[in-house]
Design an enzyme around this catalytic site. Structure first.
Site, PDB file in Angstrom:
ATOM      1  N   SER A  47      28.631  60.113  60.154  1.00 13.60           N
ATOM      2  CA  SER A  47      30.061  60.078  60.465  1.00 13.60           C
ATOM      3  C   SER A  47      30.324  59.505  61.847  1.00 13.60           C
ATOM      4  O   SER A  47      31.464  59.188  62.176  1.00 13.60           O
ATOM      5  CB  SER A  47      30.637  61.492  60.393  1.00 13.60           C
ATOM      6  OG  SER A  47      30.082  62.298  61.432  1.00 13.60           O
ATOM      7  N   GLY A  48      29.281  59.405  62.666  1.00 13.66           N
ATOM      8  CA  GLY A  48      29.452  59.001  64.049  1.00 13.66           C
ATOM      9  C   GLY A  48      29.568  60.185  64.988  1.00 13.66           C
ATOM     10  O   GLY A  48      29.757  60.015  66.193  1.00 13.66           O
ATOM     11  N   VAL A  50      28.193  64.384  66.212  1.00 14.34           N
ATOM     12  CA  VAL A  50      26.949  65.021  66.629  1.00 14.34           C
ATOM     13  C   VAL A  50      26.204  65.631  65.449  1.00 14.34           C
ATOM     14  O   VAL A  50      24.962  65.619  65.418  1.00 14.34           O
ATOM     15  CB  VAL A  50      27.231  66.082  67.717  1.00 14.34           C
ATOM     16  CG1 VAL A  50      28.088  67.216  67.178  1.00 14.34           C
ATOM     17  CG2 VAL A  50      25.941  66.620  68.311  1.00 14.34           C
ATOM     18  N   SER A  52      25.916  64.749  62.151  1.00 11.77           N
ATOM     19  CA  SER A  52      25.120  63.813  61.357  1.00 11.77           C
ATOM     20  C   SER A  52      24.032  63.165  62.197  1.00 11.77           C
ATOM     21  O   SER A  52      22.958  62.834  61.687  1.00 11.77           O
ATOM     22  CB  SER A  52      26.027  62.751  60.710  1.00 11.77           C
ATOM     23  OG  SER A  52      26.754  62.025  61.675  1.00 11.77           O
ATOM     24  N   CYS A 142      37.200  65.659  47.166  1.00 12.71           N
ATOM     25  CA  CYS A 142      36.495  64.508  47.744  1.00 12.71           C
ATOM     26  C   CYS A 142      34.978  64.638  47.644  1.00 12.71           C
ATOM     27  O   CYS A 142      34.289  63.665  47.337  1.00 12.71           O
ATOM     28  CB  CYS A 142      36.907  64.342  49.208  1.00 12.71           C
ATOM     29  SG  CYS A 142      36.021  63.028  50.089  1.00 12.71           S
ATOM     30  N   CYS A 274      40.562  63.029  56.169  1.00 11.46           N
ATOM     31  CA  CYS A 274      40.635  61.671  55.644  1.00 11.46           C
ATOM     32  C   CYS A 274      42.053  61.296  55.233  1.00 11.46           C
ATOM     33  O   CYS A 274      42.276  60.208  54.736  1.00 11.46           O
ATOM     34  CB  CYS A 274      39.706  61.523  54.433  1.00 11.46           C
ATOM     35  SG  CYS A 274      38.011  61.986  54.751  1.00 11.46           S
TER      36      CYS A 274
END
Length: 427
Positions: A47-48, A50, A52, A142, A274
């Site tokens: 995700s960008g 911490v 992940s 989702c 999202c």
């Protein structure tokens, strides 16, 4: 690990190993060693942030072969051209952080546009639900359809071969087919068996429960637990997913990121949002009455779908001796009903379209007691569960349930074991 080009400019590491991308890798700490080595080819969903990033860090240290990093994007958040962007994954900063991490790991990075998939699987069903008086949970929809469905499928279509996909979710998956420790939860198998034994003790005489091949448990950090949002994952999806952060707390994750000198170590937590409400329900209006339960009209609303049970603010009502809350919505009459706090309590919940995540479906007529979480932000409530025909169950408790929202997920737990759940039905 250290970037090989800058190694030597930093303080020496006491112990290190050589990893596949020629980075320096220090030995595992006691926290990191909770994640045992069972080498597989892993796709990392980045995700960008911490979480992940540390997921990738732990998997590389555990000896897995990281084949690629993949990031979901929704350009402009699905908003019309020229309109402000809605909150969305894959912002420029997030993409840059994910690309930088992949470069450091020596693996390719891919961005996957989920706009169409997200519209079909989440936006349209949610919009239809709101317009019929339900309050859906976008994340619950989702996860099985997009994050653990469309995303890995898109990676395979791009020619990436992998055995499992890993994400930074705070949850645990236990393989009940293995006698040895499970990657996400070293002692999870015993935890599942103990939860089932407790469940039997709180069930009708003679009722037994059988675990499915892969069981879903809460994360060790209950303040970050995300199992609730994952209850609709299929058996096949659970079998091919890794949650390395499931046995860690958020402070431990940030400490690992700091020790590895990851650039996202202090990055603020995202809301994993999202979509925004305006995109979901639109701005059109259908004025109607705000009524007391006896039918007395107290005010007007712009459209019943703008409100949800339990809501207190934003009603435009004032001057009453007691606080007023939304108690229910009537799509057919276009009415919003309000009442006092005691009017919010319902003695039971009817739950439909039930998914049994970690156990085989109990027989119709089965009665047992377990925890029930009626909404993502709610607490787990000890409830009596009766399994009904038509893939439903009825939950009751002496104190009742406060402000049940039709469409919200009601999820069952036996201790940390997530049993299953489904959306609350409208009376």
């Amino acid at each position: 690990y250290d970037d090989p080009h800058s190694y030597g400019k930093r303080r020496p590491l006491a112990q290190s190993l050589q990893c596949r991308c020629n980075c320096r890798v220090r030995s595992l700490s006691p926290v990191e060693s909770r994640f045992p080595v069972t080498a597989v080819n892993v796709l990392i969903a980045l995700s960008g942030g911490v979480d992940s990033a540390v997921t990738a860090f732990l998997l590389r240290k555990a000896g897995h072969n990281l084949v690629a990093g993949v990031t979901m994007t929704r350009p402009n958040g699905g908003s019309p051209a020229g309109a402000p962007s809605a909150p969305t994954p894959g912002s420029p900063d997030d993409l840059a952080a994910a690309r930088n991490l992949c470069a450091r790991l020596g693996i390719p990075h891919f961005a996957v546009d989920i706009t169409d998939a997200y519209r079909h699987a989440v936006i349209e069903p949610c919009r239809n639900a709101y317009r019929t008086g339900y309050t859906p949970n976008a994340c619950v929809l989702c996860n099985p359809a997009v994050k653990f469905g469309f995303l890995p499928d898109a990676a395979r279509r791009a020619g990436i071969s992998f055995d499992a996909m890993a994400t930074g979710h705070y949850a645990r998956i236990v393989s009940m087919q293995m006698q040895s420790a499970s990657p996400d939860s070293p002692n999870g198998r015993e935890e599942v068996l103990s939860a089932l034994e407790t469940l039997r003790a709180n069930a009708d005489s003679g009722l037994g429960f059988t675990a499915r091949p892969h069981a879903l448990l809460c994360g060790a950090d209950r303040t970050r637990d995300q199992a609730y949002f994952l209850f609709r994952l299929s058996a096949g999806q659970l079998a091919k997913t890794l949650f390395p952060l499931g046995s860690l707390t958020k402070p431990e994750v940030r400490a690992l990121a700091q020790s590895a000198e990851l650039e996202v170590a202090q990055k603020p937590d995202s809301q994993d949002l999202c979509i925004d409400r305006t995109e979901l329900i639109g701005t059109d209006e259908r004025p109607g009455d705000i009524c007391r339960l006896d039918g007395r009209v107290l005010g007007r609303h712009r459209g019943f779908w703008h409100h949800t049970p339990g809501q207190r603010r934003g009603l435009g009502l004032s001057g009453f001796a007691e606080p007023l809350f939304v108690t229910s919505l009537d799509p057919e009459k276009n009415r919003v009903y309000v009442g006092s706090a005691p009017d919010l309590v319902s003695p039971s919940l009817l739950v439909e379209n039930v998914v049994w995540t970690s156990i085989e479906p109990p027989p119709v007529g089965a009665v047992f007691r377990c925890g029930l979480k009626p909404r993502s932000s709610g607490v787990c409530l000890l409830s009596r569960i009766e399994v009904l025909p038509g893939n439903r169950f009825l939950a009751t408790r002496p104190e009742g349930f406060r402000a049940p929202s039709p469409g919200q997920a009601a999820v069952l737990y036996a201790g940390s074991l997530l049993l299953g759940g489904g959306p609350v039905s409208r009376p």
